[in-house]
Enzyme design. Structure first.
Site, short mmCIF file in Angstrom:
data_model
loop_
_atom_site.label_atom_id
_atom_site.label_comp_id
_atom_site.label_asym_id
_atom_site.label_seq_id
_atom_site.Cartn_x
_atom_site.Cartn_y
_atom_site.Cartn_z
N HIS A 55 -5.21 -0.94 -5.84
CA HIS A 55 -5.65 0.33 -4.96
C HIS A 55 -6.37 1.35 -5.67
O HIS A 55 -6.08 1.67 -6.93
CB HIS A 55 -4.56 1.06 -4.12
CG HIS A 55 -3.96 0.28 -3.15
ND1 HIS A 55 -2.73 -0.81 -3.55
CD2 HIS A 55 -4.22 -0.03 -1.95
CE1 HIS A 55 -2.62 -1.25 -2.38
NE2 HIS A 55 -3.35 -1.12 -1.34
N ARG A 59 6.57 -11.33 5.37
CA ARG A 59 6.23 -10.99 6.85
C ARG A 59 6.69 -12.17 7.73
O ARG A 59 6.77 -13.09 7.35
CB ARG A 59 4.55 -11.30 6.83
CG ARG A 59 3.93 -10.04 6.11
CD ARG A 59 2.47 -10.09 5.89
NE ARG A 59 2.11 -9.34 5.05
CZ ARG A 59 0.62 -9.19 4.67
NH1 ARG A 59 -0.28 -9.89 5.45
NH2 ARG A 59 0.21 -8.20 3.79
N LYS A 99 -15.26 -2.71 5.26
CA LYS A 99 -14.57 -3.62 4.34
C LYS A 99 -15.45 -4.72 4.01
O LYS A 99 -16.88 -4.98 4.62
CB LYS A 99 -13.47 -4.01 5.17
CG LYS A 99 -13.69 -5.08 6.05
CD LYS A 99 -12.37 -5.73 6.81
CE LYS A 99 -12.54 -6.52 8.03
NZ LYS A 99 -11.60 -7.29 8.45
N GLN A 112 0.73 -11.06 -3.24
CA GLN A 112 -0.31 -10.51 -3.31
C GLN A 112 -0.96 -9.96 -4.45
O GLN A 112 -0.03 -9.36 -5.18
CB GLN A 112 -0.48 -9.32 -2.09
CG GLN A 112 -0.32 -9.87 -0.75
CD GLN A 112 -0.72 -8.70 0.22
OE1 GLN A 112 -0.11 -7.45 0.10
NE2 GLN A 112 -1.62 -8.75 1.28
N HIS A 142 -8.46 -0.42 -0.84
CA HIS A 142 -7.43 -1.53 -0.91
C HIS A 142 -8.57 -2.77 -1.42
O HIS A 142 -9.75 -2.92 -0.91
CB HIS A 142 -7.01 -2.03 0.53
CG HIS A 142 -6.34 -0.78 1.36
ND1 HIS A 142 -4.85 -1.00 1.28
CD2 HIS A 142 -6.65 0.12 1.92
CE1 HIS A 142 -4.61 0.14 2.05
NE2 HIS A 142 -5.58 0.89 2.29
N CYS A 179 0.85 -1.27 -0.21
CA CYS A 179 -0.04 -0.12 0.04
C CYS A 179 0.80 1.33 0.02
O CYS A 179 0.57 2.09 -0.65
CB CYS A 179 -0.84 -0.03 1.27
SG CYS A 179 -1.46 -1.71 1.96
N ASP A 206 -2.45 -7.49 -5.27
CA ASP A 206 -3.01 -6.07 -4.75
C ASP A 206 -3.23 -4.98 -5.76
O ASP A 206 -2.86 -5.10 -6.86
CB ASP A 206 -1.56 -5.58 -3.77
CG ASP A 206 -2.15 -5.39 -2.50
OD1 ASP A 206 -3.01 -5.36 -2.24
OD2 ASP A 206 -1.02 -4.90 -1.58
#
Length: 612
Positions: free
Chosen positions: A348, A326, A428, A344, A474, A297, A346
């Protein structure tokens, strides 16, 4: 097929008519499993007097208890414990609730020399209750339980396994032994549960990953790091290419961002304050500290902030297959499902407040398109709203939540509301997918964020010339490629559809004399983008076929003298059986069409002629 908010992790498996409710869906099962955990603990302490009990809750399909015992429990011990449990059940011992003072509870515990119970007692609010099992055994407990053990069915429970567990889940604490069990109302339910458990073992992606030579996790490189083998890498590339093309068609642009950044970036984003325990330690470079990214992000935020934006540019949709790192504790890593380095999917979206509904609806449509391509069409959806501790103005929260509700309504998807379950930075939507044996897997998430735009002072120039904050969305559809690959492998049991299989066609030459023709066919298939190979082992035809079946190859093409003479192959399909003799040109056309249409199997224009 519309999504369903009522799909259950114990949905009947294919061909089954027996419904297995989760504990949270059945008050009776809750009582049975809670009571059965006490019966098990009593049985253990009868057989192993030095064993100390800790906690013993129910799970969605059973129960467990953690014990501190000097003797390691064995399979033979589980059988003995089960026999003792049946004796206790047959005694029809009452389970009675007693309310006691803190002092009395402490005195009871000290008399039994149960130090773990003292720790548990310290965290219990009054009133303090315990449940007795006959006059022989008791534990701190809030219930509920059955009235007496005679209500438990001795033919409907099983002790399943023993595993290690840390006290309070902390690896610095004592290691305990956890006995898992399952309990049901009827023997038929138990049999169905055991069938599904065996089916889950057959589908285990870790075993299939080895058997099909898809991936490995090499201890020499470190725990939780995935090595994609050529066959698995082919599949990953197919998934990624499909994902990219779907995003381009949906109006996204792609980003590539760094794997590390100055530690100060993670301080600004808040990750150092709220996420540091899940981050690897920083590294020193040129007297500056750099941090492996745990999220993508902030990089997308910096890209947005690289210049001033106008309201006319919004919405901006950016997607990235971004690898993140992680720290996961050793005890929780599990194949591809929980790793330390993963990619990911991902994306945005930066948009105006009034664009929220339309953008969420676009995301839901894209999510359905992508998941359906992998045969996931039944979903469980949760909408999580503002928690007690949160940031952002009430009006923005109300607008954002209403936008999510409106998008789900227009999509026609059922959902449940998790009041107060949203993140502190926005509401969310979470989506779980149901696999072939009824299990639910958390994958897709859509989160509105008022936090990062504020932390990074993101702005756009509004129509009136003022500077305003954009809304940041997100979203991930797979969640992570690694985890989705594991889920997908188990869903298909490694028997992948034709368009996705790492090896689509294997050519089986019966004799060395037909090898030149087999190589010609291979060249034609490969030139058309068909993933094919020739088995050069020289084995007998029966073994050639068995080897191909063990690798779950969708199409096996037998080549003998007759096929070589007529430019044909004799096809065997995993899904459709013997397809007979087919000209190579027809095989090429059918395979190309299956790839283009993402087909599960070959669709032949006309039935092939039987081969001899």
């Amino acid at each position: 097929m519309p999504a369903s908010a009522s799909a259950s992790s114990t949905t009947p498996a294919a061909g089954s008519t027996i419904h297995l409710p989760k504990t949270s869906e059945s008050e009776q099962l809750l009582k049975i499993r809670h009571s059965m955990s006490h019966v098990m603990a009593m049985a253990v302490q009868k057989l192993f007097p030095r064993a100390q009990v800790t906690i013993g809750p129910w799970t969605e399909t059973g129960f467990y208890y953690d014990f501190d015992s000097p003797e390691p429990f064995t399979e033979a011990d589980l059988k003995a414990i089960r026999k003792e449990m049946i004796r206790i059940i047959n005694k029809k011992l009452p389970l009675e609730r007693i309310e006691v003072s803190r002092a009395e509870a402490e005195a009871r515990i000290r008399a039994q020399n149960e130090p773990y119970k003292l720790e548990i007692l310290a965290g219990i609010q009054e009133p303090i209750t315990l449940y007795t099992l006959g006059q022989e055994w008791w534990d701190l407990c809030a219930g509920p339980h059955v009235a007496h053990t005679g209500e438990l069915n001795p033919q409907a429970f099983e002790l399943e396994s023993v595993a290690g567990a840390y006290w309070r889940g902390d690896e610095h604490n004592a290691q305990l032994q956890r006995i898992y069990g399952t309990a049901w109302e009827t023997a038929e339910q138990l049999a169905e549960h055991k069938h599904r458990r065996e089916e889950a073992k057959r589908r285990d992606h870790r075993r299939l990953g080895t058997d099909l030579d898809l991936f490995s996790i090499e201890d020499e490189a470190g725990a939780g790091l995935v090595f994609w083998h050529p066959r698995g890498a082919r599949m990953r590339l197919l998934i990624e290419d499909f994902w990219r093309q779907a995003h381009f068609a949906a109006g996204y642009e792609l980003l590539y961002t760094p794997h590390v950044a100055d530690l100060a970036l993670w301080r600004t984003s808040g990750h150092l304050d709220f996420y540091s325990e899940s981050m690897f330690g920083p590294m020193a470079v040129d007297e500056r500290l750099y941090q492996l990214r745990p999220m993508n992000c902030p990089f997308h935020v910096l890209t947005y902030a690289s210049r001033l934006r106008s309201y006319r540019e919004l919405p901006i949709r950016w997607a990235e297959l971004g690898t993140v790192y992680r720290y996961e504790r050793p005890g929780v890593m599990h194949g591809l499902m929980r790793v330390r380095g993963f990619t990911q999917d991902d994306a945005h979206v930066f948009c105006l407040p009034e664009q929220i509904t339309a953008e969420i609806l676009r995301i839901l449509d894209l999510t359905e398109e992508i998941l359906s391509a992998f045969d996931f069409r039944s979903y469980e959806i949760n909408l999580s709203t503002r928690p007690g501790k949160s940031i952002g103005e009430d009006a923005v929260w109300e607008l954002a939540t209403a936008g999510l509700v409106e998008a789900l309504s227009r999509k026609g998807w059922a959902y449940t509301i998790d009041e107060g379950g949203g993140a502190f930075y926005g509401p969310k939507i979470d989506l779980k997918i149901e696999d072939a044996i009824g299990r639910m897997w958390q994958c897709s998430t859509i989160q509105l964020d008022f936090n990062l735009p504020e932390r990074f002072q993101l702005e756009y120039v509004a129509a009136d010339g003022s500077r305003q904050r954009p809304i940041m969305i997100h979203r991930a559809i797979f969640g992570s490629l690694e985890r989705f690959f594991g889920i997908m492998t188990e869903n298909y049991a490694g028997d992948f559809p034709f368009w996705l299989a790492p090896e689509q066609v294997r050519l089986l030459p019966v004799t060395d004399e037909v090898l030149p023709f087999a190589e010609q066919v291979l060249s034609q298939l490969s030139g058309a983008g068909i993933r094919a190979s020739v088995d050069h082992s020289g084995d007998r035809l029966g073994k050639l076929i068995r080897n191909g079946e063990q690798m779950k190859i969708p199409v096996l093409a037998v080549i003998g003298a007759r096929e070589a003479e007529t430019a044909a192959v004799s096809l065997r399909s995993r899904r459709d059986g013997d397809l007979g003799s087919l000209p190579v040109a027809a095989l090429l056309k059918a395979a190309e069409r299956a790839n283009l249409e993402r087909g599960a199997t070959l669709e032949l224009a006309s039935p092939g002629k039987e081969h001899s």
